[in-house]
Write an enzyme that holds these catalytic residues in place. Sequence first.
Site, PDB file in Angstrom:
ATOM      1  N   ARG A 118     -17.473  27.121  15.130  1.00 37.64           N
ATOM      2  CA  ARG A 118     -18.371  27.582  14.077  1.00 37.64           C
ATOM      3  C   ARG A 118     -18.188  26.817  12.767  1.00 37.64           C
ATOM      4  O   ARG A 118     -19.144  26.586  12.022  1.00 37.64           O
ATOM      5  CB  ARG A 118     -18.138  29.073  13.856  1.00 37.64           C
ATOM      6  CG  ARG A 118     -19.142  29.728  12.979  1.00 37.64           C
ATOM      7  CD  ARG A 118     -18.940  31.207  12.754  1.00 37.64           C
ATOM      8  NE  ARG A 118     -17.801  31.829  13.375  1.00 37.64           N
ATOM      9  CZ  ARG A 118     -17.104  32.815  12.827  1.00 37.64           C
ATOM     10  NH1 ARG A 118     -17.420  33.257  11.623  1.00 37.64           N
ATOM     11  NH2 ARG A 118     -16.087  33.358  13.461  1.00 37.64           N
TER      12      ARG A 118
ATOM     13  N   TYR B 121     -13.539  29.720  15.103  1.00 36.12           N
ATOM     14  CA  TYR B 121     -13.657  28.845  13.934  1.00 36.12           C
ATOM     15  C   TYR B 121     -13.781  27.365  14.327  1.00 36.12           C
ATOM     16  O   TYR B 121     -14.504  26.603  13.673  1.00 36.12           O
ATOM     17  CB  TYR B 121     -12.432  28.994  13.033  1.00 36.12           C
ATOM     18  CG  TYR B 121     -12.362  30.288  12.243  1.00 36.12           C
ATOM     19  CD1 TYR B 121     -13.277  31.308  12.421  1.00 36.12           C
ATOM     20  CD2 TYR B 121     -11.341  30.470  11.317  1.00 36.12           C
ATOM     21  CE1 TYR B 121     -13.203  32.486  11.704  1.00 36.12           C
ATOM     22  CE2 TYR B 121     -11.251  31.650  10.577  1.00 36.12           C
ATOM     23  CZ  TYR B 121     -12.172  32.657  10.781  1.00 36.12           C
ATOM     24  OH  TYR B 121     -12.083  33.807  10.067  1.00 36.12           O
TER      25      TYR B 121
ATOM     26  N   ASN C 264       1.318 -10.656  -7.194  1.00 36.42           N
ATOM     27  CA  ASN C 264       1.344  -9.458  -8.031  1.00 36.42           C
ATOM     28  C   ASN C 264       0.032  -8.694  -7.908  1.00 36.42           C
ATOM     29  O   ASN C 264      -0.842  -8.798  -8.755  1.00 36.42           O
ATOM     30  CB  ASN C 264       1.583  -9.882  -9.491  1.00 36.42           C
ATOM     31  CG  ASN C 264       2.373  -8.837 -10.247  1.00 36.42           C
ATOM     32  OD1 ASN C 264       2.199  -7.653 -10.010  1.00 36.42           O
ATOM     33  ND2 ASN C 264       3.218  -9.282 -11.159  1.00 36.42           N
TER      34      ASN C 264
ATOM     35  N   GLU D 253      11.708  -1.435 -12.723  1.00 34.93           N
ATOM     36  CA  GLU D 253      10.605  -0.866 -11.944  1.00 34.93           C
ATOM     37  C   GLU D 253      11.070   0.511 -11.468  1.00 34.93           C
ATOM     38  O   GLU D 253      11.419   0.709 -10.304  1.00 34.93           O
ATOM     39  CB  GLU D 253      10.247  -1.810 -10.803  1.00 34.93           C
ATOM     40  CG  GLU D 253       9.781  -3.165 -11.331  1.00 34.93           C
ATOM     41  CD  GLU D 253       9.638  -4.235 -10.253  1.00 34.93           C
ATOM     42  OE1 GLU D 253       9.737  -3.901  -9.062  1.00 34.93           O
ATOM     43  OE2 GLU D 253       9.436  -5.403 -10.614  1.00 34.93           O
TER      44      GLU D 253
ATOM     45  N   HIS E 203      11.135 -13.348  -2.818  1.00 38.60           N
ATOM     46  CA  HIS E 203      10.333 -12.135  -2.641  1.00 38.60           C
ATOM     47  C   HIS E 203       9.739 -12.026  -1.232  1.00 38.60           C
ATOM     48  O   HIS E 203       9.292 -10.941  -0.841  1.00 38.60           O
ATOM     49  CB  HIS E 203       9.204 -12.086  -3.677  1.00 38.60           C
ATOM     50  CG  HIS E 203       9.676 -11.705  -5.047  1.00 38.60           C
ATOM     51  ND1 HIS E 203      10.737 -12.313  -5.668  1.00 38.60           N
ATOM     52  CD2 HIS E 203       9.224 -10.765  -5.931  1.00 38.60           C
ATOM     53  CE1 HIS E 203      10.916 -11.774  -6.865  1.00 38.60           C
ATOM     54  NE2 HIS E 203      10.014 -10.831  -7.046  1.00 38.60           N
TER      55      HIS E 203
ATOM     56  N   PHE F  33      -0.791  -3.362 -11.959  1.00 40.82           N
ATOM     57  CA  PHE F  33      -0.321  -3.585 -10.592  1.00 40.82           C
ATOM     58  C   PHE F  33       0.162  -2.303  -9.917  1.00 40.82           C
ATOM     59  O   PHE F  33       0.417  -2.283  -8.718  1.00 40.82           O
ATOM     60  CB  PHE F  33       0.834  -4.589 -10.592  1.00 40.82           C
ATOM     61  CG  PHE F  33       1.878  -4.269 -11.636  1.00 40.82           C
ATOM     62  CD1 PHE F  33       2.744  -3.219 -11.474  1.00 40.82           C
ATOM     63  CD2 PHE F  33       1.947  -5.029 -12.804  1.00 40.82           C
ATOM     64  CE1 PHE F  33       3.682  -2.900 -12.449  1.00 40.82           C
ATOM     65  CE2 PHE F  33       2.888  -4.717 -13.779  1.00 40.82           C
ATOM     66  CZ  PHE F  33       3.762  -3.651 -13.591  1.00 40.82           C
TER      67      PHE F  33
ATOM     68  N   TYR G 233       5.918 -14.422 -20.904  1.00 39.75           N
ATOM     69  CA  TYR G 233       6.316 -13.863 -19.618  1.00 39.75           C
ATOM     70  C   TYR G 233       5.506 -14.470 -18.476  1.00 39.75           C
ATOM     71  O   TYR G 233       4.286 -14.561 -18.523  1.00 39.75           O
ATOM     72  CB  TYR G 233       6.128 -12.339 -19.604  1.00 39.75           C
ATOM     73  CG  TYR G 233       6.481 -11.719 -18.268  1.00 39.75           C
ATOM     74  CD1 TYR G 233       7.796 -11.706 -17.826  1.00 39.75           C
ATOM     75  CD2 TYR G 233       5.505 -11.191 -17.435  1.00 39.75           C
ATOM     76  CE1 TYR G 233       8.139 -11.156 -16.592  1.00 39.75           C
ATOM     77  CE2 TYR G 233       5.824 -10.643 -16.201  1.00 39.75           C
ATOM     78  CZ  TYR G 233       7.145 -10.629 -15.789  1.00 39.75           C
ATOM     79  OH  TYR G 233       7.477 -10.112 -14.568  1.00 39.75           O
TER      80      TYR G 233
END
Length: 513
Positions: free
Chosen positions: A288, A285, A198, A419, A85, A333, A55
């Site tokens: 304080r 508040y 990646n 994915e 991409h 990743f 791969y």
Amino acid sequence: MSNAITVGTGPPAIDEVVAVARHGAVVELSPESAAEVARSRAIIEKLADDPIPHYGVSTGFGALATKHIPVEQRAQLQRSLVRSHAAGSGPEVEREVVRALMLLRISTLATGRTGVRPETLETYVGMLNAGITPVVREFGSLGCSGDLAPLSHCALALMGEGEVRDAAGQLMPAGDALAAAGLTPIELREKEGLALINGTDGMLGMLCLAIADLQDLVKAADLTASMSVEGLLGTDDVFAADLQQLRPQRGQALSAENLRKLLQNSEIRESHRDPSACTRVQDAYSLRCSPQVAGGARDTIAHASSVADAELAAAVDNPVVTPDGRVESNGNFHGAPVAYVLDFLAIVAADLASIAERRTDRFLDVSRSNGLPPFLADDPGVDSGHMIAQYTQAAIVSELKRLASPASVDSIPSSAMQEDHVSMGWSAARKLRRCVDGLRRVLAIELLTAARGIQLRAPLRPGPASAAVIAALPAIGMPGPDRHLSPEVELAVDFVASGAAVAAAEAVTGPLN
């Protein structure tokens, strides 16, 4: 390069990321890194000749991982990966973010776990050092597999394609910028396309920058809180160390210590210390509980820093070359660990801004300001004073509350369901940047308003810390008729952003926590 940041097989520090991203520090590679990169590249080149598919080396990507790619098409495979991409859209991402992203990808490549060639890494370093900043677009990353689109725009520039900005900010073709810097575009080989795109580098870079900013802003928040306590005739008794020790939260103790330092020797405070003359039992508040809120923010920032440190030590790629020479697929990743703390910090920024806005509002209301004129106006009714400055705060705080909604729970599937769960860490980082900017603006308006409130307590004098800050504040004039307020607000924002506000106080108190 005596002032260079050395990148090697170990992690960079957060302050080194900031130095390169924001201040233009140059980068050099360690000799150990060069040797490890060459060793892992030799492993990849052996696999490239293997008839068994591997791969990222001899196959397609993502949902196309089962397709074997012949040797003669592998260079085209890498080019196609990067070109396809690099599909971002929207406004350009800030230069400091892109530089942080580039540095962190260089850091991962330098570990020797990705299998790139030494010349590819060296050219990437050369591009960063030359001040060449690829044009990266706002939208495109789902935070898994890392920040694919943003990193692809940088890889595209490394190939001599796409658009970049040079060191002067001029937009130009990447090939022209590389040539001007004496760099040769890279012809990608097996595995290199994946290795360049990646990773979690974009979201991590923005996390590092946000941590640096928020570490400064929590000090500024203590400063503005102290000035509000002083100007509103509040008490510092509640910040006593023994009271804080009853609840041993570290950040709370640090914040309370800051408040004690900042409020020392104040005539305004001493004017109402006698309980027989001051009938108020306790403050609201927002006054304080300031150290409890700012302290919780500190503890959250510390947690985020520990996550960032772990991620900075990571070598995120898929597949990776392990130290013993295996090439293995993995899920490192996925940006979830980073995305969670990015979202957490957005909550912190929103809440710090929220309590600061409440303190500011008290100055403007005659029923709560303990003797100050309505809206701190010179001639109430004719003048509006700081009425609309608080509106500006309120608008920002409302926006920050919306931005505090987490991005990391909004997974959306992609890549033909390969994915099928993503982190949205890039989106979490982008909104955090808006949150940090909004917090800075809210604190600046509190500072401006508290300064005027303190001035209106004359002839009583503030403590030395507040006096020093008011004297250094370029935006402040003496109380008087209304004037154009927006320029004063922007000057106050710059005063806080530059660190000058805290520095003025620290010149009196010594270093704040």
